[in-house]
Design a protein around this motif. Structure first.
Motif, PDB file in Angstrom:
ATOM      1  N   LYS A  92       9.602  -3.435 -27.270  1.00  0.00           N
ATOM      2  CA  LYS A  92       9.325  -4.539 -26.327  1.00  0.00           C
ATOM      3  C   LYS A  92      10.500  -4.724 -25.367  1.00  0.00           C
ATOM      4  CE  LYS A  92       5.246  -6.461 -26.658  1.00  0.00           C
ATOM      5  NZ  LYS A  92       4.305  -6.495 -25.532  1.00  0.00           N
ATOM      6  N   HIS A 117      10.023  -2.121 -22.882  1.00  0.00           N
ATOM      7  CA  HIS A 117       8.839  -2.456 -22.085  1.00  0.00           C
ATOM      8  C   HIS A 117       9.181  -3.499 -21.001  1.00  0.00           C
ATOM      9  CE1 HIS A 117       4.653  -3.835 -21.339  1.00  0.00           C
ATOM     10  NE2 HIS A 117       5.071  -5.050 -21.606  1.00  0.00           N
ATOM     11  N   HIS A 157       6.052   1.697 -18.855  1.00  0.00           N
ATOM     12  CA  HIS A 157       5.844   0.290 -19.219  1.00  0.00           C
ATOM     13  C   HIS A 157       4.570   0.145 -20.065  1.00  0.00           C
ATOM     14  CE1 HIS A 157       5.846  -4.088 -18.509  1.00  0.00           C
ATOM     15  NE2 HIS A 157       4.603  -3.990 -18.076  1.00  0.00           N
ATOM     16  N   ASP A 211       3.799  -0.318 -24.461  1.00  0.00           N
ATOM     17  CA  ASP A 211       2.944  -1.339 -25.074  1.00  0.00           C
ATOM     18  C   ASP A 211       1.918  -0.729 -26.026  1.00  0.00           C
ATOM     19  OD1 ASP A 211       3.556  -3.966 -24.901  1.00  0.00           O
ATOM     20  OD2 ASP A 211       2.121  -4.459 -23.311  1.00  0.00           O
TER      21      ASP A 211
END
Ligand code: FE2
Length: 157
Positions: free
Chosen positions: A35, A38, A50, A54
């Motif tokens: 995360k 990300h 990106h 996820d």
């Protein structure tokens, strides 16, 4: 009250609980690093990386839940708080000063590879201890980790 599982030796159960909590700590630490990447990636291939991060995160969450619930089934206590994870994870600390997609990908891949190797070791440890079901959980997690490592590494030259 403990779940009564037939044909599972106490040693197998204890080994499985300890292996599950160890890999749970690494999985949770890895998922937070993913995360972090990300949110902070910038540069070439931004949207692909990106979004890929996820999907890797979502895959990891599924295995995290299965591992934690298996601990409960085996009459253990799933250890998933931030404090315990910070203390127990064996993964290298994730840097907070990375920005480029390449730097984040390299850092995530390095940890995914480490995690994948430890999952593979956990398959053998729990299988040899006599808990084929926990070994199967690690097998599934390891297969996903291998595939996601391939996806991530394919974005690096
Ligand atoms: Fe997001």
């Amino acid at each position: 009250m403990a779940v009564k599982i037939q044909g599972l030796k106490d040693n197998a159960r204890k080994t499985a609980v300890s292996e599950l909590n160890a890999r749970l700590a690494d999985s949770l630490a890895l998922s937070m690093a993913i995360k972090q990447a990300h949110w902070n990636v910038k540069g070439p291939g931004f949207i692909a990386v990106h979004e890929l991060l996820d999907s890797v995160y979502a895959n990891l969450q599924e295995h995290i839940d299965v591992m934690a619930e298996r601990v409960q089934i085996l009459d253990g206590v799933a250890q998933g708080t931030a404090e315990v994870v910070a203390k127990n994870t064996t993964l290298k600390e994730y840097p907070t000063d990375l920005t480029s997609t390449a730097d984040h990908l390299k850092a995530i891949c390095e940890r995914m590879r480490d995690h994948g190797g430890k999952l593979r070791a956990a398959i053998d440890t729990t299988d040899e201890a006599g808990d084929a079901n926990t070994a199967d959980i690690f097998t599934a997690a390891s297969r996903t980790a291998d595939k996601d490592l391939w996806f991530l590494e394919s974005h690096l030259e």
